[in-house]
Design an enzyme around this catalytic site. Sequence first.
Site, mmCIF file in Angstrom:
data_model
loop_
_atom_site.group_PDB
_atom_site.id
_atom_site.type_symbol
_atom_site.label_atom_id
_atom_site.label_comp_id
_atom_site.label_asym_id
_atom_site.label_seq_id
_atom_site.Cartn_x
_atom_site.Cartn_y
_atom_site.Cartn_z
ATOM 1 N N THR A 56 39.492 36.391 43.294
ATOM 2 C CA THR A 56 38.942 37.055 42.122
ATOM 3 C C THR A 56 39.977 37.860 41.405
ATOM 4 O O THR A 56 41.009 38.163 41.957
ATOM 5 C CB THR A 56 37.849 38.025 42.629
ATOM 6 O OG1 THR A 56 36.843 37.273 43.214
ATOM 7 C CG2 THR A 56 37.286 38.863 41.557
ATOM 8 N N ASP B 55 36.446 38.327 36.457
ATOM 9 C CA ASP B 55 36.402 36.917 36.055
ATOM 10 C C ASP B 55 35.095 36.335 36.604
ATOM 11 O O ASP B 55 34.283 37.067 37.157
ATOM 12 C CB ASP B 55 37.626 36.178 36.602
ATOM 13 C CG ASP B 55 37.504 35.941 38.094
ATOM 14 O OD1 ASP B 55 37.537 34.778 38.522
ATOM 15 O OD2 ASP B 55 37.343 36.939 38.831
ATOM 16 N N ARG C 157 34.844 33.087 38.465
ATOM 17 C CA ARG C 157 34.975 31.890 39.296
ATOM 18 C C ARG C 157 34.707 32.224 40.755
ATOM 19 O O ARG C 157 35.302 33.158 41.297
ATOM 20 C CB ARG C 157 36.382 31.315 39.143
ATOM 21 C CG ARG C 157 36.671 30.165 40.108
ATOM 22 C CD ARG C 157 38.083 29.652 39.972
ATOM 23 N NE ARG C 157 38.260 28.899 38.727
ATOM 24 C CZ ARG C 157 39.411 28.328 38.373
ATOM 25 N NH1 ARG C 157 40.464 28.448 39.146
ATOM 26 N NH2 ARG C 157 39.515 27.658 37.255
ATOM 27 N N LYS D 276 30.114 38.915 38.863
ATOM 28 C CA LYS D 276 30.759 39.739 39.881
ATOM 29 C C LYS D 276 30.603 41.228 39.634
ATOM 30 O O LYS D 276 31.040 42.038 40.457
ATOM 31 C CB LYS D 276 32.251 39.411 39.939
ATOM 32 C CG LYS D 276 32.490 37.965 40.321
ATOM 33 C CD LYS D 276 33.932 37.664 40.545
ATOM 34 C CE LYS D 276 34.105 36.161 40.635
ATOM 35 N NZ LYS D 276 35.486 35.777 40.866
ATOM 36 N N GLY E 78 36.070 39.229 47.470
ATOM 37 C CA GLY E 78 35.986 38.955 48.896
ATOM 38 C C GLY E 78 34.911 37.924 49.138
ATOM 39 O O GLY E 78 34.712 37.019 48.358
ATOM 40 N N SER F 159 42.459 38.396 44.431
ATOM 41 C CA SER F 159 43.685 37.594 44.490
ATOM 42 C C SER F 159 44.480 37.692 43.188
ATOM 43 O O SER F 159 45.684 37.530 43.166
ATOM 44 C CB SER F 159 43.345 36.137 44.801
ATOM 45 O OG SER F 159 42.410 35.669 43.853
ATOM 46 N N ASP G 114 46.333 33.028 38.293
ATOM 47 C CA ASP G 114 45.898 32.977 39.687
ATOM 48 C C ASP G 114 44.911 31.819 39.857
ATOM 49 O O ASP G 114 43.977 31.676 39.083
ATOM 50 C CB ASP G 114 45.227 34.309 40.064
ATOM 51 C CG ASP G 114 44.620 34.268 41.444
ATOM 52 O OD1 ASP G 114 43.488 34.751 41.589
ATOM 53 O OD2 ASP G 114 45.268 33.732 42.353
ATOM 54 N N SER H 56 41.118 32.682 40.449
ATOM 55 C CA SER H 56 40.308 33.270 39.377
ATOM 56 C C SER H 56 40.280 32.306 38.210
ATOM 57 O O SER H 56 41.221 31.557 37.991
ATOM 58 C CB SER H 56 40.913 34.577 38.881
ATOM 59 O OG SER H 56 41.296 35.379 39.952
#
Lengths: 235, 273
Positions: free
Chosen positions: B40, B56, B58, B72, B86, B168, B205, B208
């Site tokens: 994330t 984000d 995803r 999220k 997480g 991440s 990343d 994400s």
Amino acid sequence: MGDSQYSFSLTTFSPSGKLVQIEHALTAVGSGQTSLGIKAANGVVIATEKKLPSILVDETSVQKIQTLTPNIGVVYSGMGPDSRVLVRKSRKQAEQYYRLYKEPIPVTQLVRETATVMQEFTQSGGVRPFGVSLLVAGFDDKGPQLYQVDPSGSYFSWKASAMGKNVSNAKTFLEKRYTDDMELDDAVHTAILTLKEGFEGQISSKNIEIGVIGSNKIFKVLTPSEIEDYLQEVE
Amino acid sequence: MSKIAESVPPKGGFSFDLCKRNEMLVQKGLKQPSFLKTGTTIVGLVFKDGVILGADTRATEGPIVADKNCEKIHYMAPNIYCCGAGTAADTEAVTDMVSSQLKLHRFHTGRDSRVVTALTLLKSHLFSYQGHVSAALVLGGVDVTGPHLHTIYPHGSTDTLPFATMGSGSLAAMAVFESKYREGLSRDEGVTLVAEAICSGIFNDLGSGSNVDICVITKGEKEYLRNYMLPNPRTYVSEKGYSFSKKTEVLLTKITPLRELVEVIEGGDAMEE
């Protein structure tokens, strides 16, 4: 709590088939301050006397009418501390229901769960019944609802009801005045008049408490100034 | 037999027996099943009038995108929101649970919830599970004491910061914040900066992606901007539709009704054998 020394119930049957402790609990309720509720066509109103033991008590710190969920409120007659325990448990049960079903708890379900708690205390070891009767007012998908829950754990749905000291006079007054198509404002006026019937002393916005829930489904305890407005309309 | 009146709280907390079993199985060579992680980019920053949170959308399961548009940013209280990174189940469950506890607390006290209350409830819970609840959170809100922003790590430690990133994509987002953040940003500047940080995470990343969600919390007001930016639209949808070669019969014309409409007559004569 619930150790072996206390695992016998204190509420036991008398030879005539009555549970004497519950009868005594109802007496405790009957000597409590009058409270009443009226179900109107588009809402519910609950009201109670707020007689404080002395003029030195800060009346703004006392609130007898409590919110259980945003659309359900409750008032009691009898022992205040007992009602606090029930209010706390009911709020928790409503929240647990929401967590499980992601749906606001219907009024009937909350009443049933509260009544179950009250019944448990008449059958469990080492505890006594609650010395309160509750009037639960709520508005959900089934419309406005008013329930009375007794120390025995029995509950009834009422169109209008009263409990506490002046119960017989209040109920007679309500029977005469109640109409099925009453609006919420009329119901508030009727509630005030009913309280006035048995009121010792001068009724004012400082010694009564009124809670309403209308078609917006939000339970609200009226502020003293709002009560003052209604009182003036009644006079 | 009388039953116990008050419910007795369970003795001891989490039972770690199954964790020991899992470790033993891994040693024996069993590959542990992977779980849905949010891989994330989540961020938060404090601006002039309050707090802005961004995330984000995803959700990944290993190398696969499991949800292209998940939420999220979780609701905690009318004035407090929490972004979660997480394991998706852990962040959902823990924010739901604390949101419930805060609601009850509001009823009992008659006051609005404070961010530090949410913070303490979350960190105590995570600490008691010794990091096994894999939830890294960015908690932000505005209460009577002012705007607050905190990060909470899975083991239960917390930081209080003017701007924060987790997940991440946190390094990509933090790079943007470190170069462009300053105190006293206006609402629009703050929202642009948060969107930029999340986009940096989305594009740089792998964990994400998809869209940007933003939540602006100010005193007495909150704006949940779901899908504030959609920088990854699905561009290649054929406009011509589909055409079949002439040999294909389109089934629509081949449907024959099996039976004419039957009328049921009540009380008619019984069928003769």
